[in-house]
Every structure is written in C-alpha cells, then in structure tokens.
Motif scaffolding. Structure first.
Motif, PDB file in Angstrom:
ATOM      1  N   VAL A   1     -10.043  -8.098  46.174  1.00 14.19           N
ATOM      2  CA  VAL A   1      -9.558  -6.809  45.681  1.00 14.19           C
ATOM      3  C   VAL A   1     -10.465  -5.702  46.216  1.00 14.19           C
ATOM      4  CG1 VAL A   1      -9.137  -5.417  43.610  1.00 14.19           C
ATOM      5  CG2 VAL A   1      -8.525  -7.847  43.638  1.00 14.19           C
ATOM      6  N   SER A   2      -9.898  -4.550  46.527  1.00 13.59           N
ATOM      7  CA  SER A   2     -10.689  -3.427  47.056  1.00 13.59           C
ATOM      8  C   SER A   2     -11.037  -2.442  45.948  1.00 13.59           C
ATOM      9  CB  SER A   2      -9.908  -2.700  48.146  1.00 13.59           C
ATOM     10  OG  SER A   2      -8.795  -2.015  47.593  1.00 13.59           O
ATOM     11  N   PHE A   3     -12.036  -1.616  46.202  1.00 14.36           N
ATOM     12  CA  PHE A   3     -12.371  -0.543  45.277  1.00 14.36           C
ATOM     13  C   PHE A   3     -11.188   0.415  45.124  1.00 14.36           C
ATOM     14  CE2 PHE A   3     -17.312  -0.521  45.739  1.00 14.36           C
ATOM     15  CZ  PHE A   3     -17.369  -1.675  44.972  1.00 14.36           C
ATOM     16  N   ALA A   4     -10.482   0.654  46.214  1.00 16.40           N
ATOM     17  CA  ALA A   4      -9.345   1.580  46.166  1.00 16.40           C
ATOM     18  C   ALA A   4      -8.285   1.083  45.188  1.00 16.40           C
ATOM     19  CB  ALA A   4      -8.747   1.759  47.557  1.00 16.40           C
ATOM     20  N   GLU A   5      -8.061  -0.226  45.161  1.00 13.33           N
ATOM     21  CA  GLU A   5      -7.075  -0.785  44.231  1.00 13.33           C
ATOM     22  C   GLU A   5      -7.524  -0.603  42.784  1.00 13.33           C
ATOM     23  OE1 GLU A   5      -5.228  -4.730  45.565  1.00 13.33           O
ATOM     24  OE2 GLU A   5      -6.923  -4.521  46.954  1.00 13.33           O
TER      25      GLU A   5
END
Length: 488
Positions: free
Chosen positions: A356-360
C-alpha cells in the motif's frame, strides 16, 4: 615553562578522563557491526566503478560564541556511528590499492585528539578511537585528507549530496568541514556556480549529486531489529509523556509548562533529546501546523490542546500527537470533530500493509474527513476544496522525524505515522461554533508481513480513554513552586 607544564597537565587530564569516562556513558548504541553492514549494503547498491562521499554535519552557530548542540548528519551516523563534526567518509564500489599495496574499500577522516579543545568541548575519538570503537580499518585525522591522493577522475561516478554553502570557515582550523569541502571540490573538479561558459551544453563530468539519495532511502526506509528496538523505546517514552500530561493538566497552566512536563519525562527515561521542536498549541494555536512558540501563558478550560512531541532515543525519534480537553472533558462539538479524525485514522490503520502507498492511505483519511465535515455542515460537498485538512497523513520515522524511505509501496519493517487532522481557525467560512477547534491524532506503526503493528497504542486515543486518564492523580499534583520574591 609554565605553558609547557600546563599543556602537559592538559594531556594527562584529558587522557585520564577519556579512559575513565568510557564507563560513565551509555553503552547501548548501535553496534559497530550494524554500521559496517549498512556500508556493505550501500556498496552493493552503488553503480560499477563508483565512490560515494559523505560529509559530517556542520556546527551551527546560535549566537556570538555559542553554538547549538551538535547533531550529526543522519546518513553519516547511519553508516559510521561517528557523532563528531569535521569528518568525511568515502565508500568505494571496488577495492582500492594504497601506497603500501594494501587494499581497502572505505576510508574515513575525522577530527584529531586535542587536549586543549577536549577540555572545553568534550571528548574526541580521534583516528585510533574510530578504529577501535567503530571498526574502521582505514581511519585518519582530517588533516590528512588534503594529502589523500586518489584520482577521482578514474571513477564512472562520484556520488555525493550537493552543498548548500551553509558551512562556516574556522580560521583557526585548516581541516574543519569548510576546508574539507573545499579540498574535495578541488579533487573532483567541482564546477563553480558562477563560472561563465560559452558552451551550449554543460561540461560533462562524473559527478552525481542526485543518485545517492535514492540508495539511502532504500536502506534507511526498512529498519533492522537493532533500529526497531530504539524506535520502540522512543515511542514508549513519548507515550508516557502524553499520559503524564493528561494526568497533570489543569486550566491556567502555560503551554511552556505543559511542554516542560513532556520533556522532563523524556529526560527521566534517558532520552537524549526531542526529535524535533515540540508543538504544544492550545485553542487557535493548534491550527498552526508547526506551532513551536508554545508561548501562551494560560490555557483555558474551554480549549483543546494539541500536543505533538517525540522523544529521541539513541538517535531514533518517535512522533506522537494527542489532542485533549483542558477541562478534562470534551464538549459535544469538540468530540464531534475529534471522532471524525479518529475514524479517519482507524480507516487508514485497517488498510496499512505491504504494497500500500502513502497516497492511498492519505486518500482514505481525506474521504472520511470530508464526509464527516459535510455531515456537520462545515463544508457543503464531500468534493469541496478546503484547508481544514491541509497535509498528508503519513511519513517515515527513524533517525529523522521525517525519515528517508520510499513512499510508493510499504514494506515489512518500515516505520511510519498515520496523522489525520482537522483545523478550523478563527473566521473560517463555517458556523462560528467550530472556530478554534483543532484536532490531530498521530500514531506510530511498523509494517508487518501481513498488516501493521501499532507501536504507540499505549497512549490513550479515544475520548473515553483520554477522559478516564485525565481523572487519575498525577505525581505533580503537589508540586507547587513558591512565588518569586527576589531582592530589589
């Protein structure tokens, strides 16, 4: 004769205290094996036929002849364990051959032992101490760097961080950081910024001032077990600070006093420092994201107080924020805003796992915040642009509070924050009943194989748990200082 005796006394004194003091200092720092392995990991990532060059942080002047407490460049400390200024490290991709035919793949130049200076500013390791305590085979005093004869032009790439021209020259020291940098610039033919050229193309060279950061982000973003131990300690100390303030807080205290309780707890547990300037903002001060003045003389029972503080333990910092009611009980409006932020954080917590990304995670928190603000009538649409939640929700923590690391995909043993917030300053475009309410909840996490570990769960987080903790007695309840009555 007197000066000779005095110098001899200095030498004996410093040599004795240097040996004697080894048992007086903490011994649970990162091991020399850790730093050596980190250098080896970097070497594996370096491009072929290259060298990486790192410089220690400069000494920062506070005013006149007083400097700030020295803090080493985190990359330099990560790779060496060396905590003193005026040093340079070279890590080679391939073995180099010295004049005596001995091969080496790394070399460090450090400030020398100096009896007189150590009496004033503290102990130094010197080149031999760096060998013995930090495990370097090639260690020299920094005065030798100018004479160090390596042909940098033979490398395909010389990787280093570009300079910010913020280093002072000490005229009394020809081997300080300023001079080390200037000597390096000559050795690598560093281009002059104000050099005029008639060429349409920039002169080609082998200097790479951007690539090194990517390698360091990859390395520092994923923590080892040694690092995690220190991060956990920093987090627990910071959690205890939050708990003690919850128990001690009373209307009429100053923001500085509240900050002082946090930081006293840090020191009590042997944390060396704060990981960043402490943020303690009551009422509308909490709407200033990085409010570090902490200057309000009295906090009111009608206010929330936002407290964003992190202890630094053995170089590693926590980053925890709690927002609590000065009165000990949330009002209905304060609780409504608080629960939106809490729900946003918990929604992101459930999704935080490898890949999972920080943006998500940021998008998840924004959706929850926007829906909550719309339901309260503070914004008209969930798609409305506003500044009530103006920042991202995540960043890495480690040697820096905003630590190096990759943001596109979480990996096991990354440590990071989830910190949504809502800030409604005076004169906002909403019902005045909400003005002056600011809430941020920030917790620290470690990514596990299939999810995440909530490192800072020890600090009360729900409104019920916070209110219950604030009813507990504090060791500071009877700590009352006398009124100052100095002589006129």
């Amino acid at each position: 004769m007197l000066s000779g005796r005095f110098l001899l006394t200095c030498l004996v004194f410093v040599s004795f205290t240097h040996l004697q003091a080894q048992g007086d200092l903490p011994s649970d720092f990162l091991s020399k094996e850790f730093h050596k392995e980190r250098r080896e990991q970097l070497r594996r990532k370096l491009p072929k036929n290259s060298v990486a060059v790192f410089f220690a942080n400069p000494v920062r002047n506070r005013a006149n002849d007083v400097d700030f407490i020295y803090h080493q460049d985190p990359n330099f400390y990560y790779l060496t364990g060396y905590k003193e200024p005026d040093a340079v490290l070279l890590i080679f991709k391939d073995n180099q051959t010295a004049a005596n035919s001995k091969t080496y793949n790394e070399i460090i130049f450090v400030q020398p032992r100096d009896a007189m200076r150590e009496m004033w500013t503290g102990r130094r390791l010197g080149d031999k101490g760096v060998m013995d305590q930090l495990g370097f085979e090639q260690s020299f005093n920094n005065g030798e760097f100018k004479k160090y004869n390596v042909d940098f032009s033979k490398f395909d790439q010389v990787l280093f961080y570009d300079f910010f021209n913020d280093t002072r020259d000490n005229p009394a020291d020809s081997s300080d950081l300023y001079n080390l940098i200037e000597q390096f610039k000559v050795k690598v033919n560093y281009p002059s910024k104000d050099q005029l050229t008639v060429s349409r193309e920039q002169r080609k060279n082998n200097l790479n001032m951007t690539g090194l950061d990517g390698y360091m982000r990859e390395l520092r973003g994923v923590k080892t077990e040694e690092e995690l131990e220190f991060i956990r300690k920093a987090v627990l100390v910071s959690c205890q600070g939050q708990i003690e303030v919850m128990k001690a807080l009373k209307p009429g205290m100053s923001e500085r006093e509240i900050q002082g309780i946090h930081e006293f707890v840090f020191k009590k547990y042997q944390a060396e420092d704060v990981g960043y300037p402490s943020i303690v903002g009551a009422g509308h001060n909490g709407c200033i994201l990085h409010y570090i003045e902490n200057y309000k003389p009295e906090v009111s029972s009608k206010e929330l107080i936002l407290m964003d503080l992190g202890a630094e333990y053995r170089g590693y910092t926590a980053d925890i924020t709690r927002t609590i009611p000065v009165s000990g009980k949330f009002s209905a409006d304060q609780k409504a805003i608080y629960d939106i932020v809490l729900n946003a954080q918990e929604a992101a917590m459930k999704k935080a796992k490898p890949g999972v990304s920080f943006a998500e995670l940021n998008q998840i928190t924004k959706q929850v915040v926007n829906k909550g603000l719309k339901d309260l009538g503070i914004i008209k649409s969930e798609n409305e642009n506003h500044l009530y939640y103006p920042h991202g929700c995540c960043h890495h923590i480690g040697l820096d509070v905003h630590d190096k690391g990759m943001r596109d995909a979480l990996q096991e043993n990354m440590t990071f924050t989830i910190e949504p917030g809502i800030y409604i300053p005076e004169n906002s475009d909403c019902d005045p009943r909400w003005w002056g309410i600011s809430v941020r909840i920030e917790d620290d996490f470690r990514i596990t194989k299939n999810g995440n570990e909530h490192l800072s769960s020890y600090a009360p987080r729900t409104t019920d748990d916070i209110e219950a903790t604030m009813k507990l007695p504090s060791p500071l309840d009877n700590f009352v200082l006398p009124e100052l009555k100095g002589k006129k």
